[in-house]
Design a protein around this motif. Sequence first.
Motif, PDB file in Angstrom:
ATOM      1  N   ASP A 146       0.201   9.965 -11.922  1.00 57.66           N
ATOM      2  CA  ASP A 146       1.109   8.861 -11.636  1.00 57.66           C
ATOM      3  C   ASP A 146       0.300   7.696 -11.074  1.00 57.66           C
ATOM      4  O   ASP A 146      -0.945   7.759 -11.049  1.00 57.66           O
ATOM      5  CB  ASP A 146       2.179   9.350 -10.629  1.00 57.66           C
ATOM      6  N   LEU A 147       0.990   6.673 -10.621  1.00 58.14           N
ATOM      7  CA  LEU A 147       0.328   5.497 -10.052  1.00 58.14           C
ATOM      8  C   LEU A 147       0.854   5.235  -8.650  1.00 58.14           C
ATOM      9  O   LEU A 147       2.049   5.428  -8.383  1.00 58.14           O
ATOM     10  CB  LEU A 147       0.639   4.249 -10.887  1.00 58.14           C
ATOM     11  N   MET A 148      -0.036   4.759  -7.786  1.00 59.72           N
ATOM     12  CA  MET A 148       0.355   4.302  -6.441  1.00 59.72           C
ATOM     13  C   MET A 148       0.013   2.816  -6.362  1.00 59.72           C
ATOM     14  O   MET A 148      -1.086   2.406  -6.756  1.00 59.72           O
ATOM     15  CB  MET A 148      -0.426   5.083  -5.391  1.00 59.72           C
ATOM     16  N   VAL A 149       0.959   2.022  -5.882  1.00 61.80           N
ATOM     17  CA  VAL A 149       0.773   0.568  -5.789  1.00 61.80           C
ATOM     18  C   VAL A 149       1.245   0.096  -4.408  1.00 61.80           C
ATOM     19  O   VAL A 149       1.879   0.859  -3.672  1.00 61.80           O
ATOM     20  CB  VAL A 149       1.561  -0.159  -6.905  1.00 61.80           C
ATOM     21  N   LYS A 150       0.969  -1.170  -4.103  1.00 60.67           N
ATOM     22  CA  LYS A 150       1.498  -1.729  -2.842  1.00 60.67           C
ATOM     23  C   LYS A 150       3.015  -1.842  -2.945  1.00 60.67           C
ATOM     24  O   LYS A 150       3.565  -1.995  -4.034  1.00 60.67           O
ATOM     25  CB  LYS A 150       0.882  -3.099  -2.591  1.00 60.67           C
ATOM     26  N   LYS A 151       3.680  -1.820  -1.811  1.00 60.53           N
ATOM     27  CA  LYS A 151       5.151  -1.687  -1.837  1.00 60.53           C
ATOM     28  C   LYS A 151       5.865  -2.861  -2.540  1.00 60.53           C
ATOM     29  O   LYS A 151       6.940  -2.692  -3.085  1.00 60.53           O
ATOM     30  CB  LYS A 151       5.723  -1.433  -0.446  1.00 60.53           C
ATOM     31  N   ASP A 152       5.202  -4.039  -2.581  1.00 56.82           N
ATOM     32  CA  ASP A 152       5.838  -5.188  -3.241  1.00 56.82           C
ATOM     33  C   ASP A 152       5.353  -5.385  -4.685  1.00 56.82           C
ATOM     34  O   ASP A 152       5.650  -6.403  -5.314  1.00 56.82           O
ATOM     35  CB  ASP A 152       5.594  -6.463  -2.423  1.00 56.82           C
ATOM     36  N   SER A 153       4.624  -4.412  -5.234  1.00 53.12           N
ATOM     37  CA  SER A 153       4.080  -4.552  -6.598  1.00 53.12           C
ATOM     38  C   SER A 153       5.168  -4.391  -7.654  1.00 53.12           C
ATOM     39  O   SER A 153       6.117  -3.627  -7.484  1.00 53.12           O
ATOM     40  CB  SER A 153       3.001  -3.494  -6.825  1.00 53.12           C
ATOM     41  N   ASP A 154       5.001  -5.119  -8.799  1.00 56.02           N
ATOM     42  CA  ASP A 154       5.945  -5.002  -9.924  1.00 56.02           C
ATOM     43  C   ASP A 154       5.490  -3.979 -10.960  1.00 56.02           C
ATOM     44  O   ASP A 154       6.201  -3.746 -11.936  1.00 56.02           O
ATOM     45  CB  ASP A 154       6.042  -6.344 -10.689  1.00 56.02           C
ATOM     46  N   ILE A 155       4.297  -3.447 -10.795  1.00 48.86           N
ATOM     47  CA  ILE A 155       3.775  -2.523 -11.821  1.00 48.86           C
ATOM     48  C   ILE A 155       4.706  -1.316 -11.906  1.00 48.86           C
ATOM     49  O   ILE A 155       4.916  -0.614 -10.925  1.00 48.86           O
ATOM     50  CB  ILE A 155       2.325  -2.108 -11.480  1.00 48.86           C
ATOM     51  N   ALA A 156       5.265  -1.097 -13.112  1.00 50.74           N
ATOM     52  CA  ALA A 156       6.318  -0.085 -13.238  1.00 50.74           C
ATOM     53  C   ALA A 156       5.872   1.132 -14.045  1.00 50.74           C
ATOM     54  O   ALA A 156       6.658   2.054 -14.273  1.00 50.74           O
ATOM     55  CB  ALA A 156       7.550  -0.709 -13.881  1.00 50.74           C
ATOM     56  N   GLY A 157       4.627   1.135 -14.501  1.00 49.19           N
ATOM     57  CA  GLY A 157       4.151   2.272 -15.283  1.00 49.19           C
ATOM     58  C   GLY A 157       2.776   1.954 -15.833  1.00 49.19           C
ATOM     59  O   GLY A 157       2.322   0.797 -15.738  1.00 49.19           O
ATOM     60  N   ASP A 200      -8.139   2.832   0.506  1.00 52.87           N
ATOM     61  CA  ASP A 200      -8.703   1.692   1.251  1.00 52.87           C
ATOM     62  C   ASP A 200      -8.819   0.462   0.342  1.00 52.87           C
ATOM     63  O   ASP A 200      -8.513  -0.654   0.766  1.00 52.87           O
ATOM     64  CB  ASP A 200     -10.105   2.042   1.795  1.00 52.87           C
ATOM     65  N   ALA A 201      -9.243   0.673  -0.910  1.00 54.51           N
ATOM     66  CA  ALA A 201      -9.418  -0.445  -1.848  1.00 54.51           C
ATOM     67  C   ALA A 201      -8.064  -1.066  -2.208  1.00 54.51           C
ATOM     68  O   ALA A 201      -7.973  -2.282  -2.426  1.00 54.51           O
ATOM     69  CB  ALA A 201     -10.134   0.041  -3.108  1.00 54.51           C
ATOM     70  N   LEU A 202      -7.023  -0.253  -2.255  1.00 49.88           N
ATOM     71  CA  LEU A 202      -5.675  -0.788  -2.521  1.00 49.88           C
ATOM     72  C   LEU A 202      -5.210  -1.615  -1.321  1.00 49.88           C
ATOM     73  O   LEU A 202      -4.667  -2.707  -1.469  1.00 49.88           O
ATOM     74  CB  LEU A 202      -4.703   0.368  -2.794  1.00 49.88           C
ATOM     75  N   ARG A 203      -5.475  -1.103  -0.142  1.00 47.77           N
ATOM     76  CA  ARG A 203      -5.051  -1.791   1.083  1.00 47.77           C
ATOM     77  C   ARG A 203      -5.692  -3.162   1.176  1.00 47.77           C
ATOM     78  O   ARG A 203      -5.044  -4.136   1.539  1.00 47.77           O
ATOM     79  CB  ARG A 203      -5.427  -0.936   2.304  1.00 47.77           C
ATOM     80  N   THR A 204      -6.986  -3.242   0.818  1.00 47.05           N
ATOM     81  CA  THR A 204      -7.711  -4.515   0.961  1.00 47.05           C
ATOM     82  C   THR A 204      -7.546  -5.416  -0.260  1.00 47.05           C
ATOM     83  O   THR A 204      -8.131  -6.492  -0.316  1.00 47.05           O
ATOM     84  CB  THR A 204      -9.215  -4.255   1.189  1.00 47.05           C
ATOM     85  N   GLY A 205      -6.798  -4.964  -1.273  1.00 49.94           N
ATOM     86  CA  GLY A 205      -6.546  -5.798  -2.445  1.00 49.94           C
ATOM     87  C   GLY A 205      -7.673  -5.804  -3.469  1.00 49.94           C
ATOM     88  O   GLY A 205      -7.657  -6.590  -4.416  1.00 49.94           O
TER      89      GLY A 205
END
Length: 291
Positions: A146-157, A200-205
């Motif tokens: 699956d995918l994990m994204v930031k809470k405001d991300s639009d990525i849906a799949g 960590d890389a997701l957190r820092t963008g």
Amino acid sequence: MRLRGLLVGTVTAALALSMTACGDKGNDAGTNPPVNTEAKFDEGTTMATLQKAGKVTIGTKFDQPLFGLKGLDGKPAGFDVEIGKLIAAKLGISADKIEWVETPSKIREEVIEQGKVDFVVATYTINDKRKERISFAGPYYEAGQDLMVKKDSDIAGPEALKAANAKVCSVTGSTPAEKIKQYVDAANIVLFDVYSKCADALRTGQVQAVTTDNVILLGLIDASKGDFKLVGKPFTKEPYGIGIEKGDTKFCEFIHKTLSESSAEYEKAWKDTAGKVAPETPKLPTLATCS
Ligand code: GLU
């Protein structure tokens, strides 16, 4: 006994500590299944050798909340750890006689082949390529990529990744790192040795998504305290096996017997670990034939 004791992998203690501080779900867990002191095994089997040694070396993850996360006490906790303890207990070995070795995705086959561990329980997908080098007992659980994204991300799949020109993080030597190549250009795939670095890389963008098995992501999401979310559209099947020395059919059959006879321990192990975030207790999948 084969050569033991080399510490494998080099995730920093600081990283393990920070993950623990952010989202420790596991170290109060400890099902401590009853140790089978009466166990009898045929001479020459792995079971007899381990029973005689009175100790066992198990490879697992140290940075994956809910499955294998090293705590402040220096010991890992999680569902994989509980499965390892259950197998040890049926060999007559108590949890305090287990040596845990950090085993990032890329080195799992290697540590088994080199005899640095007796077996590996580490969110380890059973597949044919890996079976060329080692054997698997199980599956004991089935996850999905699956995918994990930031809470405001639009990525849906996964199909949305290319259009978003998203950088996606995964781990070297993992099945998700291979699969994601179908959805993203190579230049947009970022690989580390462990998933906590992807978080960590997701957190820092630096990346816009992390991909691996849904249950691993759920642990990281729980530790993020609301910063990350699961996309929730699993696009593969990841049956988790216990990695053992290639061709050790008797050990595989012993592990299968252990799993089949331990539904109460299996359920408790889930509830005490991953079940805190994924409450639906799984059923033990149909076990494969040992080979
Ligand atoms: N289950 C997948 C694999 O074995 C991903 C999880 C992991 O890297 O441990 O490659």
